[in-house]
Write an enzyme that holds these catalytic residues in place. Sequence first.
Site, mmCIF file in Angstrom:
data_model
loop_
_atom_site.group_PDB
_atom_site.id
_atom_site.type_symbol
_atom_site.label_atom_id
_atom_site.label_comp_id
_atom_site.label_asym_id
_atom_site.label_seq_id
_atom_site.Cartn_x
_atom_site.Cartn_y
_atom_site.Cartn_z
ATOM 1 N N ASP A 71 -1.766 -2.594 -4.630
ATOM 2 C CA ASP A 71 -2.668 -3.050 -3.649
ATOM 3 C C ASP A 71 -3.451 -1.889 -3.285
ATOM 4 O O ASP A 71 -4.085 -1.375 -4.243
ATOM 5 C CB ASP A 71 -1.473 -3.344 -2.339
ATOM 6 C CG ASP A 71 -2.473 -4.391 -1.342
ATOM 7 O OD1 ASP A 71 -3.801 -4.582 -1.496
ATOM 8 O OD2 ASP A 71 -1.938 -4.742 -0.565
ATOM 9 N N ARG A 95 -13.911 0.831 -1.945
ATOM 10 C CA ARG A 95 -13.623 1.004 -0.663
ATOM 11 C C ARG A 95 -13.138 2.468 -0.370
ATOM 12 O O ARG A 95 -11.920 2.761 -0.296
ATOM 13 C CB ARG A 95 -12.329 0.079 -0.487
ATOM 14 C CG ARG A 95 -12.495 -1.360 -0.588
ATOM 15 C CD ARG A 95 -11.188 -2.111 -0.429
ATOM 16 N NE ARG A 95 -11.254 -3.879 -0.426
ATOM 17 C CZ ARG A 95 -10.387 -4.509 -0.319
ATOM 18 N NH1 ARG A 95 -9.198 -4.031 -0.110
ATOM 19 N NH2 ARG A 95 -10.930 -5.766 -0.546
ATOM 20 N N ASP A 149 0.857 -1.134 -0.057
ATOM 21 C CA ASP A 149 0.097 0.108 0.007
ATOM 22 C C ASP A 149 1.083 1.329 0.162
ATOM 23 O O ASP A 149 2.143 1.173 0.643
ATOM 24 C CB ASP A 149 -0.915 0.278 1.237
ATOM 25 C CG ASP A 149 -1.822 -1.233 1.313
ATOM 26 O OD1 ASP A 149 -2.486 -1.561 0.432
ATOM 27 O OD2 ASP A 149 -1.678 -1.936 2.413
ATOM 28 N N ASP A 194 -4.448 1.767 4.119
ATOM 29 C CA ASP A 194 -4.958 0.849 4.972
ATOM 30 C C ASP A 194 -4.953 1.237 6.341
ATOM 31 O O ASP A 194 -3.509 1.846 6.817
ATOM 32 C CB ASP A 194 -4.275 -0.497 4.845
ATOM 33 C CG ASP A 194 -4.836 -1.220 3.636
ATOM 34 O OD1 ASP A 194 -5.721 -0.543 2.762
ATOM 35 O OD2 ASP A 194 -4.209 -2.526 3.469
#
Length: 434
Positions: free
Chosen positions: A253, A310, A214, A257
């Site tokens: 990715d 997301r 990420d 996060d």
Amino acid sequence: MRPHRSAPVIAGCTALVLALTGTVTAHAATAPAPRDLARQTLPAGDGWASEGPGTKGGAAAAPEHVYTVTTWSRFKAALAADTGGAPRIIRVVGTLNATEGGCASFEADGYDFDRYLAAYDPAVWGRDTPVSGPQEDLRAASAEKQAASVKAAVPARTTIVGVGDDAGITGGSLQIRHVDDVIVRNLTLESPLDCFPQWDPTDGATGAWNSEYDAMVVYGSTHVWIDHNTFTDGRYPDSSLPHYYGELYQQHDGELDIVRGADHVTASWNVFADHDKTLMIGNSDGAAATDAGKLKVTLHHNLFSGVVERAPRVRFGQVDAYNNHHVVRKGQPYAYAFGIGHASRLHAEKNSFSLPAGVSAGRILKKWKEAPVTAVGNHVNGRPVDLIAVHNAETPGEVLTPGAGWTPTLRTRVDDPRALPGLVTARAGAGRLR
């Protein structure tokens, strides 16, 4: 050489690095200017990161703990410098390239992508067993070398700030793990390209390529302020990536996060652009031991543009998402914005959505698990829409329960959602701070 095997090289920055013992540069001992971004702290009441002692990062750093960096290696050295736990400031000048040597520089001896493809072709290997053997072992060894290079551990009491309008990082992954009090501002973060995605023939009906890295991970950390950054796939959107075995060779990715017990995070005035799995809060339904009662996150005045899903997806957390602007472009892949996951308590208020013809407002919410959600005062294409009502009407098999059971109080300003398309588009992202 296959296109995915070589990472881009960014032109070197022309700014001079101030002299300091070792490979890291210390900033001159001058009094901070009133608008010195590196000395700014999170305002009181500005989201969950303002809870308790608030978030100050490295604002109080002594001159000897202020670093100006122009390369990835010097950036990592500044992060690793021993300050005895004292605050530090790292000023980023220009674009830092974490993979300037290209993917070949990480390859373990004997690794060969063509051999990898031949060995694990579904026509040869099948689709019922995870891959194993010499080329998979060499791929994993190569991936370990890349991880060691591109991951950068951010210590506690640190402020990382871009200088000017063009500061950023490409190919790097900021790892904010098990620390307290971190600020990251004014950077363009181009999503890392995983040089060595793993083929999993058992992932879904036809298998999938799975990648790491990420752009930023907040893992078990507290009091983190992420402000005025631009997260983007930049020059390498998924549409530019090749396909193997009939599947997208996925080298990205997530962009951000927030996971594993992270708590008291504010993400404000950022741009999240041109990405698939964008922002995840909580990464496992089985993580109650670390996540229950944690993952308190505020998202406000962020621009989500051209993202697929997301934005965010939430598990466990009390997430306050207000005054964000979401733009879905005509023809782009689109799944949903707010993902309602296990034990989540999302409060989505006064956000705005620009949807093209053919994309229904009923798709903005996505139910993954049973959890209550508050969605009030939101506008779609300039008009108020009850997002829960339209979702439940269009997807009666996935009815959402209204009422997250809490009311956010940590807010400094709440704008009319009709103002957000102009306001957020003009002010969010890197290069907008003065």
